[in-house]
Write a protein that holds these residues in place. Structure first.
Motif, short mmCIF file in Angstrom:
data_model
loop_
_atom_site.label_atom_id
_atom_site.label_comp_id
_atom_site.label_asym_id
_atom_site.label_seq_id
_atom_site.Cartn_x
_atom_site.Cartn_y
_atom_site.Cartn_z
N LEU A 135 -11.99 5.83 -1.24
CA LEU A 135 -12.21 5.33 -1.96
C LEU A 135 -13.36 5.35 -2.86
O LEU A 135 -13.88 4.94 -1.55
CB LEU A 135 -11.88 4.16 -2.70
CG LEU A 135 -10.11 3.65 -2.37
CD1 LEU A 135 -10.18 2.25 -2.77
CD2 LEU A 135 -8.96 4.53 -3.26
N ALA A 150 -10.53 -1.57 2.54
CA ALA A 150 -10.32 -2.59 2.44
C ALA A 150 -9.07 -3.38 3.07
O ALA A 150 -8.58 -3.25 4.04
CB ALA A 150 -9.25 -1.42 1.33
N ASN A 184 -6.87 0.06 8.22
CA ASN A 184 -8.03 1.37 8.38
C ASN A 184 -8.07 1.66 9.38
O ASN A 184 -9.80 2.22 9.57
CB ASN A 184 -9.43 0.48 7.05
CG ASN A 184 -8.98 -0.23 6.44
OD1 ASN A 184 -8.22 0.17 5.30
ND2 ASN A 184 -9.72 -1.18 5.53
N ASN A 239 -9.42 3.27 3.30
CA ASN A 239 -8.81 2.56 2.16
C ASN A 239 -7.25 3.20 3.05
O ASN A 239 -6.26 4.27 2.74
CB ASN A 239 -8.63 3.17 0.90
CG ASN A 239 -7.62 2.89 0.20
OD1 ASN A 239 -7.14 1.47 -0.10
ND2 ASN A 239 -6.87 3.60 -0.85
N ARG A 240 -7.08 2.25 3.84
CA ARG A 240 -5.64 2.48 4.73
C ARG A 240 -5.44 1.14 5.50
O ARG A 240 -5.32 0.32 6.60
CB ARG A 240 -5.59 3.05 6.19
CG ARG A 240 -5.68 4.86 6.06
CD ARG A 240 -5.63 5.41 7.15
NE ARG A 240 -4.38 5.67 7.70
CZ ARG A 240 -3.85 5.53 9.16
NH1 ARG A 240 -5.07 4.92 10.14
NH2 ARG A 240 -2.43 5.87 9.70
N HIS A 292 0.78 -0.92 0.35
CA HIS A 292 -0.40 0.12 0.10
C HIS A 292 1.32 1.04 0.09
O HIS A 292 1.70 1.92 0.92
CB HIS A 292 -0.66 0.08 1.28
CG HIS A 292 -2.14 1.60 0.76
ND1 HIS A 292 -2.98 1.28 0.41
CD2 HIS A 292 -2.16 2.06 1.94
CE1 HIS A 292 -3.80 2.09 0.45
NE2 HIS A 292 -3.44 2.53 1.00
N THR A 346 -14.94 3.41 0.29
CA THR A 346 -14.16 2.75 1.04
C THR A 346 -12.71 2.53 2.09
O THR A 346 -12.55 3.74 1.31
CB THR A 346 -13.25 1.41 -0.07
OG1 THR A 346 -14.28 0.65 -0.66
CG2 THR A 346 -11.98 0.58 0.46
#
Ligand code: COA
Length: 283
Positions: free
Chosen positions: A20, A70, A39, A33-34, A12, A31
């Motif tokens: 996202l 994610a 996350n 996204n981490r 990532h 979403t």
């Protein structure tokens, strides 16, 4: 953890957007996204979610908002490093950040003008319970793992987590998980009323898509009024609710560009072409 998502999490990029949004036939898949941080909700996610929700509310490509995460996590809750420790010595930033977080996680979500579904694909801890509860509907993977883990690291389920949990979960179960911090899976989350249902992870997205399509077939003006009216009426006395709900019927009928109520009555009573107990009227 699957091999594919392990790879996605490890590679990532640091400058990836924290949220996202993908549009698909009326569904906005939102979403967190981490994935490399499961996350966990940091300032980047907070401010990005606030903006995303404001934008989607008036974006015609979004008829149903689906919130998910994610990789292997829905969200591991508030980011201990950036959200908590990072603002320990910065009370001004803390006020701003905590307010912005409350804004997207429940003030906006609970009364969002479009239907919302939480799609819980994996880890779901602590602060992530607030947006989970605040979405109108929630479908979890059976394999997802939930936990009110605050007790395990020395705080109480705050923000508004305890209040959110009390909205959906019976007192015995809520107290058990608040006090033990024990984790539980998606099936158990469905048993205790935290989510509507749990399905195998492999079927999760299809099931959510199917549910979103059911919602999109309804009259959007009436759907919006129905969900908000239900939430508000549930906190009123019966007398107040009776008056308020009649006023909301009038409001939604007045505002409805489809004239749904009269169209449906005509189809059922005069044309005899549909049955409201079995389906939605022809729009
Ligand atoms: N805050 C800050 N960082 C977090 C985090 C959180 N809530 N949850 C996970 N992370 C970070 C980890 O520190 C780790 O960072 P690193 O790679 O820099 O070491 C990374 O995310 C991956 O987490 P890791 O613990 O290695 O993943 P795992 O798959 O083995 O375990 C969890 C997943 C969710 C069980 C575990 O990360 C965890 O317990 N997180 C905290 C959950 C929690 O108590 N949340 C409540 C907050 S209100």
């Amino acid at each position: 953890m699957s091999e594919q998502s392990t790879t996605a999490q490890e590679t990532h990029p640091n400058d990836a957007p924290p949220v996202l949004v993908e549009f698909e036939d009326g569904i906005a898949w939102v979403t967190l996204n981490r994935p490399h941080k499961r996350n966990a909700i940091n300032p980047g996610i907070v401010y990005s979610m606030l903006k995303t929700m404001e934008d989607l509310e008036t974006d015609d490509r979004c008829k149903v908002l689906v919130l998910t995460g994610a990789g292997d996590a829905f969200s591991a809750g508030m980011d201990l490093r950036e959200y908590f420790r990072g603002t320990d010595n910065n009370p001004k930033e803390r006020v701003k950040l905590f307010r912005a977080n409350g804004q997207w996680q429940w003030r906006m979500l609970r009364h969002y003008s479009k239907p919302t579904i939480a799609m819980v694909n994996g880890w779901c801890f602590g602060g992530a319970f607030t947006p989970l509860v605040s979405c109108d509907l929630a479908i979890a993977a059976e394999e997802a793992q939930f936990g009110l883990s605050e007790i395990n690291w020395g705080i109480i389920p705050a923000g508004v987590v305890s209040r959110a949990v009390a909205q959906l979960v019976r007192e015995r179960e809520a107290m058990y998980y608040v006090m033990t911090g024990e984790k539980f899976d998606g099936k158990r989350a469905a048993q205790i009323g935290l989510v509507n249902e749990a399905v195998p992870l492999a079927q999760l997205r299809d099931r959510v898509r199917e549910l979103a399509k059911v919602l999109m077939a309804k009259n959007p003006t009436v759907l919006r009024t129905a969900k908000i009216a239900h939430r508000i009426a549930s906190e009123m006395t019966w007398e107040q609710a009776a008056d308020y709900l009649m006023a909301k019927v009038d409001q939604s009928t007045f505002q409805d560009p489809e004239n749904g109520r009269n169209t449906a009555m005509g189809q059922f009573l005069d044309e005899k072409t549909f049955k409201p107990g079995l389906e939605t009227y022809r729009r």
